[in-house]
Design a protein around this motif. Structure first.
Motif, PDB file in Angstrom:
ATOM      1  N   VAL A 160       5.956   8.167   8.559  1.00  0.00           N
ATOM      2  CA  VAL A 160       5.295   9.464   8.672  1.00  0.00           C
ATOM      3  C   VAL A 160       5.980  10.508   7.804  1.00  0.00           C
ATOM      4  O   VAL A 160       5.324  11.294   7.102  1.00  0.00           O
ATOM      5  N   ASN A 161       7.312  10.497   7.815  1.00  0.00           N
ATOM      6  CA  ASN A 161       8.052  11.465   6.999  1.00  0.00           C
ATOM      7  C   ASN A 161       7.882  11.204   5.502  1.00  0.00           C
ATOM      8  O   ASN A 161       7.870  12.139   4.696  1.00  0.00           O
ATOM      9  N   ALA A 162       7.743   9.937   5.125  1.00  0.00           N
ATOM     10  CA  ALA A 162       7.547   9.608   3.711  1.00  0.00           C
ATOM     11  C   ALA A 162       6.165  10.033   3.232  1.00  0.00           C
ATOM     12  O   ALA A 162       5.963  10.281   2.043  1.00  0.00           O
ATOM     13  N   ASN A 163       5.217  10.112   4.156  1.00  0.00           N
ATOM     14  CA  ASN A 163       3.879  10.615   3.855  1.00  0.00           C
ATOM     15  C   ASN A 163       3.255   9.921   2.636  1.00  0.00           C
ATOM     16  O   ASN A 163       2.913  10.573   1.645  1.00  0.00           O
ATOM     17  N   PRO A 164       3.072   8.610   2.704  1.00  0.00           N
ATOM     18  CA  PRO A 164       2.557   7.895   1.524  1.00  0.00           C
ATOM     19  C   PRO A 164       1.123   8.271   1.185  1.00  0.00           C
ATOM     20  O   PRO A 164       0.317   8.617   2.048  1.00  0.00           O
ATOM     21  N   ASP A 165       0.835   8.181  -0.111  1.00  0.00           N
ATOM     22  CA  ASP A 165      -0.527   8.442  -0.577  1.00  0.00           C
ATOM     23  C   ASP A 165      -1.467   7.298  -0.214  1.00  0.00           C
ATOM     24  O   ASP A 165      -2.676   7.513  -0.079  1.00  0.00           O
ATOM     25  N   PHE A 166      -0.913   6.091  -0.083  1.00  0.00           N
ATOM     26  CA  PHE A 166      -1.711   4.925   0.266  1.00  0.00           C
ATOM     27  C   PHE A 166      -1.029   4.137   1.371  1.00  0.00           C
ATOM     28  O   PHE A 166       0.205   4.060   1.433  1.00  0.00           O
ATOM     29  N   VAL A 167      -1.839   3.527   2.210  1.00  0.00           N
ATOM     30  CA  VAL A 167      -1.375   2.506   3.144  1.00  0.00           C
ATOM     31  C   VAL A 167      -2.191   1.257   2.845  1.00  0.00           C
ATOM     32  O   VAL A 167      -3.426   1.284   2.912  1.00  0.00           O
ATOM     33  N   PHE A 168      -1.515   0.175   2.483  1.00  0.00           N
ATOM     34  CA  PHE A 168      -2.178  -1.096   2.211  1.00  0.00           C
ATOM     35  C   PHE A 168      -1.875  -2.053   3.356  1.00  0.00           C
ATOM     36  O   PHE A 168      -0.705  -2.323   3.662  1.00  0.00           O
ATOM     37  N   LEU A 169      -2.921  -2.570   3.970  1.00  0.00           N
ATOM     38  CA  LEU A 169      -2.770  -3.414   5.147  1.00  0.00           C
ATOM     39  C   LEU A 169      -2.953  -4.882   4.797  1.00  0.00           C
ATOM     40  O   LEU A 169      -4.052  -5.319   4.436  1.00  0.00           O
ATOM     41  N   ALA A 170      -1.870  -5.661   4.917  1.00  0.00           N
ATOM     42  CA  ALA A 170      -1.945  -7.109   4.732  1.00  0.00           C
ATOM     43  C   ALA A 170      -2.041  -7.807   6.075  1.00  0.00           C
ATOM     44  O   ALA A 170      -1.751  -8.998   6.196  1.00  0.00           O
ATOM     45  N   ASP A 171      -2.442  -7.058   7.098  1.00  0.00           N
ATOM     46  CA  ASP A 171      -2.591  -7.590   8.457  1.00  0.00           C
ATOM     47  C   ASP A 171      -3.947  -7.206   9.045  1.00  0.00           C
ATOM     48  O   ASP A 171      -4.095  -7.019  10.242  1.00  0.00           O
ATOM     49  N   SER A 172      -4.940  -7.116   8.168  1.00  0.00           N
ATOM     50  CA  SER A 172      -6.260  -6.657   8.618  1.00  0.00           C
ATOM     51  C   SER A 172      -7.033  -7.746   9.356  1.00  0.00           C
ATOM     52  O   SER A 172      -7.801  -7.437  10.279  1.00  0.00           O
ATOM     53  N   LYS A 173      -6.840  -8.999   8.983  1.00  0.00           N
ATOM     54  CA  LYS A 173      -7.543 -10.094   9.650  1.00  0.00           C
ATOM     55  C   LYS A 173      -6.705 -10.714  10.759  1.00  0.00           C
ATOM     56  O   LYS A 173      -7.193 -10.958  11.853  1.00  0.00           O
ATOM     57  N   CYS A 174      -5.444 -10.937  10.456  1.00  0.00           N
ATOM     58  CA  CYS A 174      -4.573 -11.577  11.447  1.00  0.00           C
ATOM     59  C   CYS A 174      -4.403 -10.720  12.684  1.00  0.00           C
ATOM     60  O   CYS A 174      -4.331 -11.194  13.805  1.00  0.00           O
ATOM     61  N   CYS A 175      -4.294  -9.396  12.484  1.00  0.00           N
ATOM     62  CA  CYS A 175      -3.940  -8.473  13.579  1.00  0.00           C
ATOM     63  C   CYS A 175      -4.952  -7.357  13.780  1.00  0.00           C
ATOM     64  O   CYS A 175      -4.682  -6.392  14.498  1.00  0.00           O
ATOM     65  N   GLN A 176      -6.086  -7.471  13.093  1.00  0.00           N
ATOM     66  CA  GLN A 176      -7.194  -6.509  13.252  1.00  0.00           C
ATOM     67  C   GLN A 176      -6.768  -5.066  12.992  1.00  0.00           C
ATOM     68  O   GLN A 176      -7.240  -4.129  13.653  1.00  0.00           O
ATOM     69  N   GLN A 177      -5.886  -4.884  12.025  1.00  0.00           N
ATOM     70  CA  GLN A 177      -5.506  -3.526  11.662  1.00  0.00           C
ATOM     71  C   GLN A 177      -6.515  -2.949  10.677  1.00  0.00           C
ATOM     72  O   GLN A 177      -7.060  -3.667   9.839  1.00  0.00           O
ATOM     73  N   SER A 178      -6.743  -1.652  10.782  1.00  0.00           N
ATOM     74  CA  SER A 178      -7.770  -1.000   9.973  1.00  0.00           C
ATOM     75  C   SER A 178      -7.422   0.472   9.815  1.00  0.00           C
ATOM     76  O   SER A 178      -6.447   0.965  10.398  1.00  0.00           O
ATOM     77  N   ALA A 179      -8.249   1.182   9.057  1.00  0.00           N
ATOM     78  CA  ALA A 179      -8.047   2.618   8.904  1.00  0.00           C
ATOM     79  C   ALA A 179      -8.098   3.309  10.275  1.00  0.00           C
ATOM     80  O   ALA A 179      -7.343   4.254  10.529  1.00  0.00           O
ATOM     81  N   GLU A 180      -8.941   2.800  11.156  1.00  0.00           N
ATOM     82  CA  GLU A 180      -9.084   3.401  12.480  1.00  0.00           C
ATOM     83  C   GLU A 180      -7.840   3.174  13.340  1.00  0.00           C
ATOM     84  O   GLU A 180      -7.363   4.085  14.019  1.00  0.00           O
ATOM     85  N   THR A 181      -7.312   1.948  13.313  1.00  0.00           N
ATOM     86  CA  THR A 181      -6.116   1.679  14.127  1.00  0.00           C
ATOM     87  C   THR A 181      -4.909   2.415  13.582  1.00  0.00           C
ATOM     88  O   THR A 181      -4.043   2.858  14.343  1.00  0.00           O
ATOM     89  N   VAL A 182      -4.841   2.559  12.267  1.00  0.00           N
ATOM     90  CA  VAL A 182      -3.730   3.295  11.651  1.00  0.00           C
ATOM     91  C   VAL A 182      -3.799   4.768  12.043  1.00  0.00           C
ATOM     92  O   VAL A 182      -2.792   5.384  12.416  1.00  0.00           O
ATOM     93  N   LYS A 183      -4.985   5.331  11.977  1.00  0.00           N
ATOM     94  CA  LYS A 183      -5.152   6.746  12.328  1.00  0.00           C
ATOM     95  C   LYS A 183      -4.773   7.012  13.779  1.00  0.00           C
ATOM     96  O   LYS A 183      -4.274   8.098  14.121  1.00  0.00           O
TER      97      LYS A 183
END
Length: 311
Positions: A241-264
Motif C-alpha cells: 500500500v505504501n509503495a502505491n504501485p501503478d500496476f498490480v499483476f495477478l498470477a493467482d487469478s485462476k488458482c486462487c480466484q483473485q481479481s480486481a474486485e478481490t484486490v480492491k
C-alpha cells in the motif's frame, strides 16, 4: 495441480522457478504440428547427454519443457508427461510427478529420453543406473536460458531446424513488442502477485526480467535486496500500500480466484493507484509460471497493459 499454499509455492519457486500452473488456456502461439523431424545426424551430444539415435519414447516431467517439445514439433515422440503438464491439450498427461519423480514408474514406460527441470530425489543417478538418459531444463533466469533449452531439445529430438525457427520467432516477436513502447520520464511501478499471501518476484528473477523489458520498476526489489529469499520475497500489505504501485499483476487469478474486485476489497488497497486507475491485470497463471515459448504471450499481456497508460 491442486492449489498449493503460497508459502509452499515460494519455497518451490526458489528451486523450480514459479509454480506449475493449473488451468492452461489456448493462445495464438500454438505448438508446431506434425511429427516430421529435421534431418539430423545421430549420435548427438548436449552437455552430459549423448543419444545414439532419435528418441521415440520421451517423457517430460516439466510443464515448460513439455511446451517446448511440442512447439518444436517433437510431440509425437512423447509417450508421457507429468501431472502438471496441461498444455498443449494433446500431451499424454499421467500421474508421474516432477516434484517427486519415481524411477520405477518412469522406467516402466521404457523411455529413451527423460526431460526434467531439476534433479529431485537424485533421479538422474537412479535413471542413469537403468541406462535411461536424462536432460535437465532448470528454471530459466533469462530469456537466453529459454532459447538455449529449446535449442538443446531440438538437437536431442532431431528437430534442430524447428527449434531454431521457434527461437527466432520468439526473438522477433519480443523485439516487436517492446520497440514501440512509449518513452517515459519516470518509470511506472508494479507489484507481481504469486499468491494471496503476497509472495512476489523481484527483478532478478525470470519473470522480473520480462517486466524490466517493458520498462517497469518492481516494488518488491527492496524486500530481497540481498537475495536471501532467492528473488521471491513475501511482502506485507503495508509495504504494498505504501509503495502505491501503478500496476498490480495477478498470477493467482485462476488458482486462487483473485481479481480486481478481490484486490480492491483488501484493507487499504482501494486507494492504490493501480486499483483507482483500473490497472489490476489478471494474468494466465500457467503462462505466468513457465519459461517456454508462451513467454511471448506473457510479455504481450504486460506490454498491452503498459501501453494503455499515456506517456
Amino acid at each position: 495441480m491442486s492449489r498449493r499454499t503460497p508459502r509452499i509455492l515460494a519455497a518451490t519457486l526458489a528451486v523450480a522457478a514459479l509454480a506449475l500452473g493449473a488451468c492452461a488456456s489456448k493462445t495464438d502461439d500454438q505448438p508446431a504440428a506434425g511429427g516430421g523431424a529435421t534431418t539430423a545426424a545421430f549420435p548427438v551430444t548436449v552437455g552430459a547427454v549423448t543419444l545414439d539415435k532419435r528418441p521415440e519414447k520421451i517423457i517430460s516431467l516439466s510443464p515448460s519443457a513439455t511446451e517446448m517439445i511440442y512447439a518444436i514439433g517433437a510431440g509425437p515422440q512423447v509417450v508421457a508427461v507429468d501431472d502438471n503438464s496441461n498444455y498443449p491439450a494433446e500431451a499424454p498427461k499421467t500421474d508421474l510427478s516432477g516434484f517427486q519423480p519415481n524411477a520405477e514408474a518412469i522406467a516402466a514406460k521404457n523411455p529413451d529420453l527423460v526431460v526434467i527441470s531439476d534433479d529431485r530425489n537424485k533421479i538422474v543417478d537412479q535413471l542413469g543406473k537403468l541406462k535411461i538418459p536424462v536432460y535437465i531444463t532448470p528454471a530459466a533466469k533469462t530469456l537466453d536460458d529459454s532459447y538455449r533449452q529449446i535449442t538443446d531439445l531440438g538437437t536431442l529430438t532431431g528437430h534442430a531446424t524447428e527449434a531454431a525457427d521457434v527461437t527466432k520467432r520468439m526473438r522477433d516477436d519480443i523485439t516487436k513488442l517492446v520497440k514501440d513502447l512509449p518513452q517515459r520520464s519516470k518509470k511506472l511501478t508494479y507489484y507481481h502477485e504469486l499468491g494471496p499471501e503476497l509472495y512476489s518476484a523481484t527483478s532478478k528473477t525470470f519473470i522480473g526480467s520480462l517486466y524490466a523489458m517493458a520498462g517497469l520498476e518492481n516494488i518488491a526489489d527492496p524486500a530481497d535486496a540481498d537475495g536471501s529469499n532467492g528473488g521471491y520475497p513475501q511482502l506485507s500489505q503495508e509495504v504494498i500500500v505504501n509503495a502505491n504501485p501503478d500496476f498490480v499483476f495477478l498470477a493467482d487469478s485462476k488458482c486462487c480466484q483473485q481479481s480486481a474486485e478481490t484486490v480492491k476489497a483488501r484493507s487499504g488497497w482501494a486507494g492504490i493507484t493501480a486499483v483507482k486507475n483500473n490497472q489490476v491485470v489478471a494474468l494466465d497463471d500457467d503462462i505466468a509460471s513457465r519459461w517456454g515459448p508462451r513467454v511471448v504471450d506473457l510479455l504481450r499481456a504486460i506490454v498491452d497493459a503498459v501501453a494503455k497508460v499515456p506517456a
